[in-house]
Design a protein around this motif. Structure first.
Motif, PDB file in Angstrom:
ATOM      1  N   ILE A   1      74.996  73.618   8.830  1.00  0.00           N
ATOM      2  CA  ILE A   1      75.086  74.729   7.874  1.00  0.00           C
ATOM      3  C   ILE A   1      74.938  76.058   8.603  1.00  0.00           C
ATOM      4  CG2 ILE A   1      74.134  75.739   5.783  1.00  0.00           C
ATOM      5  CD1 ILE A   1      75.462  73.045   5.363  1.00  0.00           C
ATOM      6  N   ALA A   2      74.015  76.131   9.573  1.00  0.00           N
ATOM      7  CA  ALA A   2      73.841  77.351  10.355  1.00  0.00           C
ATOM      8  C   ALA A   2      75.107  77.694  11.130  1.00  0.00           C
ATOM      9  CB  ALA A   2      72.660  77.186  11.317  1.00  0.00           C
ATOM     10  N   LEU A   3      75.772  76.674  11.660  1.00  0.00           N
ATOM     11  CA  LEU A   3      77.030  76.890  12.369  1.00  0.00           C
ATOM     12  C   LEU A   3      78.089  77.462  11.433  1.00  0.00           C
ATOM     13  CD1 LEU A   3      79.038  76.563  14.704  1.00  0.00           C
ATOM     14  CD2 LEU A   3      79.255  74.153  14.081  1.00  0.00           C
ATOM     15  N   TYR A   4      78.205  76.888  10.257  1.00  0.00           N
ATOM     16  CA  TYR A   4      79.165  77.374   9.265  1.00  0.00           C
ATOM     17  C   TYR A   4      78.875  78.818   8.887  1.00  0.00           C
ATOM     18  CZ  TYR A   4      81.765  77.638   4.851  1.00  0.00           C
ATOM     19  OH  TYR A   4      82.612  78.009   3.834  1.00  0.00           O
ATOM     20  N   GLU A   5      77.597  79.160   8.757  1.00  0.00           N
ATOM     21  CA  GLU A   5      77.215  80.528   8.409  1.00  0.00           C
ATOM     22  C   GLU A   5      77.615  81.507   9.506  1.00  0.00           C
ATOM     23  OE1 GLU A   5      73.236  82.361   6.477  1.00  0.00           O
ATOM     24  OE2 GLU A   5      73.001  81.687   8.554  1.00  0.00           O
ATOM     25  N   GLN A   6      77.429  81.109  10.768  1.00  0.00           N
ATOM     26  CA  GLN A   6      77.793  81.983  11.881  1.00  0.00           C
ATOM     27  C   GLN A   6      79.300  82.211  11.941  1.00  0.00           C
ATOM     28  OE1 GLN A   6      75.645  83.654  13.564  1.00  0.00           O
ATOM     29  NE2 GLN A   6      73.873  82.586  12.714  1.00  0.00           N
ATOM     30  N   VAL A   7      80.077  81.171  11.664  1.00  0.00           N
ATOM     31  CA  VAL A   7      81.534  81.321  11.663  1.00  0.00           C
ATOM     32  C   VAL A   7      81.973  82.245  10.527  1.00  0.00           C
ATOM     33  CG1 VAL A   7      83.726  80.101  11.365  1.00  0.00           C
ATOM     34  CG2 VAL A   7      81.923  79.093  12.769  1.00  0.00           C
ATOM     35  N   GLU A   8      81.382  82.078   9.351  1.00  0.00           N
ATOM     36  CA  GLU A   8      81.704  82.946   8.212  1.00  0.00           C
ATOM     37  C   GLU A   8      81.389  84.398   8.518  1.00  0.00           C
ATOM     38  OE1 GLU A   8      79.838  81.493   4.594  1.00  0.00           O
ATOM     39  OE2 GLU A   8      81.862  81.096   3.839  1.00  0.00           O
ATOM     40  N   ALA A   9      80.321  84.633   9.274  1.00  0.00           N
ATOM     41  CA  ALA A   9      79.921  85.992   9.619  1.00  0.00           C
ATOM     42  C   ALA A   9      80.641  86.513  10.861  1.00  0.00           C
ATOM     43  CB  ALA A   9      78.414  86.040   9.848  1.00  0.00           C
ATOM     44  N   LEU A  10      81.581  85.729  11.388  1.00  0.00           N
ATOM     45  CA  LEU A  10      82.354  86.076  12.583  1.00  0.00           C
ATOM     46  C   LEU A  10      81.464  86.254  13.811  1.00  0.00           C
ATOM     47  CD1 LEU A  10      84.906  88.635  11.024  1.00  0.00           C
ATOM     48  CD2 LEU A  10      85.131  86.154  11.288  1.00  0.00           C
ATOM     49  N   GLN A  11      80.331  85.578  13.819  1.00  0.00           N
ATOM     50  CA  GLN A  11      79.438  85.583  14.977  1.00  0.00           C
ATOM     51  C   GLN A  11      79.806  84.411  15.890  1.00  0.00           C
ATOM     52  OE1 GLN A  11      77.221  88.004  15.538  1.00  0.00           O
ATOM     53  NE2 GLN A  11      77.685  89.011  13.576  1.00  0.00           N
ATOM     54  N   TYR A  12      80.926  84.576  16.585  1.00  0.00           N
ATOM     55  CA  TYR A  12      81.474  83.459  17.333  1.00  0.00           C
ATOM     56  C   TYR A  12      80.640  83.073  18.553  1.00  0.00           C
ATOM     57  CZ  TYR A  12      85.578  83.948  14.381  1.00  0.00           C
ATOM     58  OH  TYR A  12      86.415  84.007  13.300  1.00  0.00           O
ATOM     59  N   GLN A  13      79.928  84.015  19.131  1.00  0.00           N
ATOM     60  CA  GLN A  13      79.087  83.677  20.278  1.00  0.00           C
ATOM     61  C   GLN A  13      77.951  82.755  19.841  1.00  0.00           C
ATOM     62  OE1 GLN A  13      77.572  87.029  22.448  1.00  0.00           O
ATOM     63  NE2 GLN A  13      76.396  85.781  23.887  1.00  0.00           N
ATOM     64  N   ASP A  14      77.315  83.088  18.735  1.00  0.00           N
ATOM     65  CA  ASP A  14      76.251  82.223  18.208  1.00  0.00           C
ATOM     66  C   ASP A  14      76.820  80.883  17.759  1.00  0.00           C
ATOM     67  OD1 ASP A  14      74.438  84.260  18.653  1.00  0.00           O
ATOM     68  OD2 ASP A  14      74.582  85.050  16.615  1.00  0.00           O
ATOM     69  N   ALA A  15      77.999  80.917  17.133  1.00  0.00           N
ATOM     70  CA  ALA A  15      78.634  79.679  16.686  1.00  0.00           C
ATOM     71  C   ALA A  15      78.979  78.793  17.878  1.00  0.00           C
ATOM     72  CB  ALA A  15      79.896  79.991  15.886  1.00  0.00           C
ATOM     73  N   HIS A  16      79.420  79.405  18.964  1.00  0.00           N
ATOM     74  CA  HIS A  16      79.735  78.633  20.171  1.00  0.00           C
ATOM     75  C   HIS A  16      78.488  77.952  20.727  1.00  0.00           C
ATOM     76  CE1 HIS A  16      81.412  77.516  24.045  1.00  0.00           C
ATOM     77  NE2 HIS A  16      80.448  78.188  24.646  1.00  0.00           N
ATOM     78  N   ALA A  17      77.361  78.655  20.736  1.00  0.00           N
ATOM     79  CA  ALA A  17      76.118  78.076  21.257  1.00  0.00           C
ATOM     80  C   ALA A  17      75.684  76.881  20.416  1.00  0.00           C
ATOM     81  CB  ALA A  17      75.021  79.138  21.274  1.00  0.00           C
ATOM     82  N   LEU A  18      75.765  77.010  19.089  1.00  0.00           N
ATOM     83  CA  LEU A  18      75.387  75.905  18.207  1.00  0.00           C
ATOM     84  C   LEU A  18      76.355  74.726  18.357  1.00  0.00           C
ATOM     85  CD1 LEU A  18      74.411  77.834  14.948  1.00  0.00           C
ATOM     86  CD2 LEU A  18      72.880  76.804  16.613  1.00  0.00           C
ATOM     87  N   SER A  19      77.633  75.039  18.450  1.00  0.00           N
ATOM     88  CA  SER A  19      78.628  73.977  18.615  1.00  0.00           C
ATOM     89  C   SER A  19      78.425  73.226  19.920  1.00  0.00           C
ATOM     90  CB  SER A  19      80.044  74.578  18.587  1.00  0.00           C
ATOM     91  OG  SER A  19      80.318  75.180  17.348  1.00  0.00           O
ATOM     92  N   LEU A  20      78.097  73.961  20.975  1.00  0.00           N
ATOM     93  CA  LEU A  20      77.874  73.332  22.271  1.00  0.00           C
ATOM     94  C   LEU A  20      76.659  72.410  22.217  1.00  0.00           C
ATOM     95  CD1 LEU A  20      79.033  73.225  25.111  1.00  0.00           C
ATOM     96  CD2 LEU A  20      77.495  75.097  25.748  1.00  0.00           C
TER      97      LEU A  20
END
Length: 233
Positions: free
Chosen positions: A185-204
Motif C-alpha cells: 500500500i505504501a508503494l502504491y501511495e508513493q507512485v500515486e504521489a509521483l514519488q518515484y525515488q521512494d517507490a523504487h526503494a520500496l520496490s527494490l
C-alpha cells in the motif's frame, strides 16, 4: 538503499513483517491438521471442498476483499460481535488484516502440506501402529518429521504471499499509517504521489526479499511442493 527509505516506509516494512509472521504462524496451526484430514478423507464432495479452499488462488483479490469488507462491517454478525467485544470495528484495523490474510493466504499453506501428506509412504504409519503409537503420536512423531520440507515451504509461501498482498489489504484495511499501511500500500501511495525515488526503494526491497526467499525455498525443497504451488498460482 536504506538511506532512501523514509520513517513512514520503515513503519510500513515493520507492519508488513509483523502481519506476515503472525499470519504464517496461525496458518501453520490451522492448515496442518486441515491438510492431514483432507489427505485422509475420501468422499464424493471432496473436490467441492477443495475448490472452496483453493478459491483465493484464482479469485480476484478485490472480489474477496469486498465480501470480507461486508463481513467485517459492524452491521454483520461477525463485525457486530467484534465491536461488542473490543469496542472498535474489525474493518480498517490490524486485526482485520490478520483475519483477511488468513483467508487469502490459506491455499498457499494448505496445498504444499496436502501434497506432502498425500505422497507420504503409509508403510511408516503402519509400522508405527504396530509399535503401539496412538494416532496423535503417529502424526507428531512420524508424519510431521517426514513432511518437514512441505511444512517449511508452506510457511515460506504463506509469508511471501502475505507480504505481497495488495487488493485484499486495500479493501479491508485502507491506508492508515501505522495501523494498516503495509508495504504494498505504501508503494502504491508513493507512485500515486509521483514519488518515484521512494517507490523504487520500496520496490527494490520487495524484489530482493522475494528473490532471496524463493531461492532459499527452491534450494531447500528442490522440486515438489514448491513447484506444485507455483504451477497452481
Amino acid at each position: 538503499m536504506t538511506e532512501a527509505l523514509t520513517p513512514q516506509a520503515w513503519q510500513a516494512i515493520w507492519l508488513t513483517l509483523k502481519l506476515a509472521l503472525i499470519t504464517s504462524l496461525l496458518l501453520m496451526v490451522v492448515a496442518t491438521p486441515l491438510a492431514w484430514v483432507l489427505s485422509n478423507w475420501q468422499h464424493k464432495t471432496k473436490p467441492f471442498v477443495l475448490s472452496i479452499l483453493a478459491l483465493p488462488l484464482v479469485l480476484p483479490p478485490t472480489v474477496l476483499g469486498f465480501y470480507l469488507l461486508v463481513a467485517f462491517s459492524p452491521q454483520s454478525t461477525l463485525g457486530g460481535a467484534w465491536v461488542s467485544i473490543t469496542g472498535h470495528p474489525l474493518a480498517f484495523s490490524f486485526e482485520g488484516l490478520v483475519l483477511g490474510s488468513l483467508i487469502y493466504s490459506l491455499p498457499f499453506a494448505l496445498q504444499p502440506l496436502y501434497s506432502g501428506f498425500t505422497q507420504l509412504d503409509r508403510r511408516y504409519l503402519e509400522v508405527a501402529q504396530t509399535l503401539g503409537l496412538t494416532s496423535f503420536q503417529r502424526f507428531f512423531k512420524v508424519v510431521l518429521p517426514l513432511c518437514k520440507a512441505p511444512a517449511i515451504v508452506a510457511f515460506g509461501l504463506s509469508f511471501a504471499h502475505t507480504v505481497g498482498e495488495f487488493g485484499v489489504v486495500l479493501m479491508i484495511g485502507g491506508n492508515i499509517p501505522g495501523e494498516t499501511q503495509v508495504l504494498s500500500i505504501a508503494l502504491y501511495e508513493q507512485v500515486e504521489a509521483l514519488q518515484y525515488q521512494d517507490a523504487h526503494a520500496l520496490s527494490l526491497c520487495l524484489l530482493i526479499f522475494s528473490f532471496l526467499l524463493l531461492t532459499g525455498l527452491y534450494r531447500f525443497s528442490g522440486k515438489g511442493a514448491l513447484g506444485w504451488n507455483l504451477a497452481s498460482r
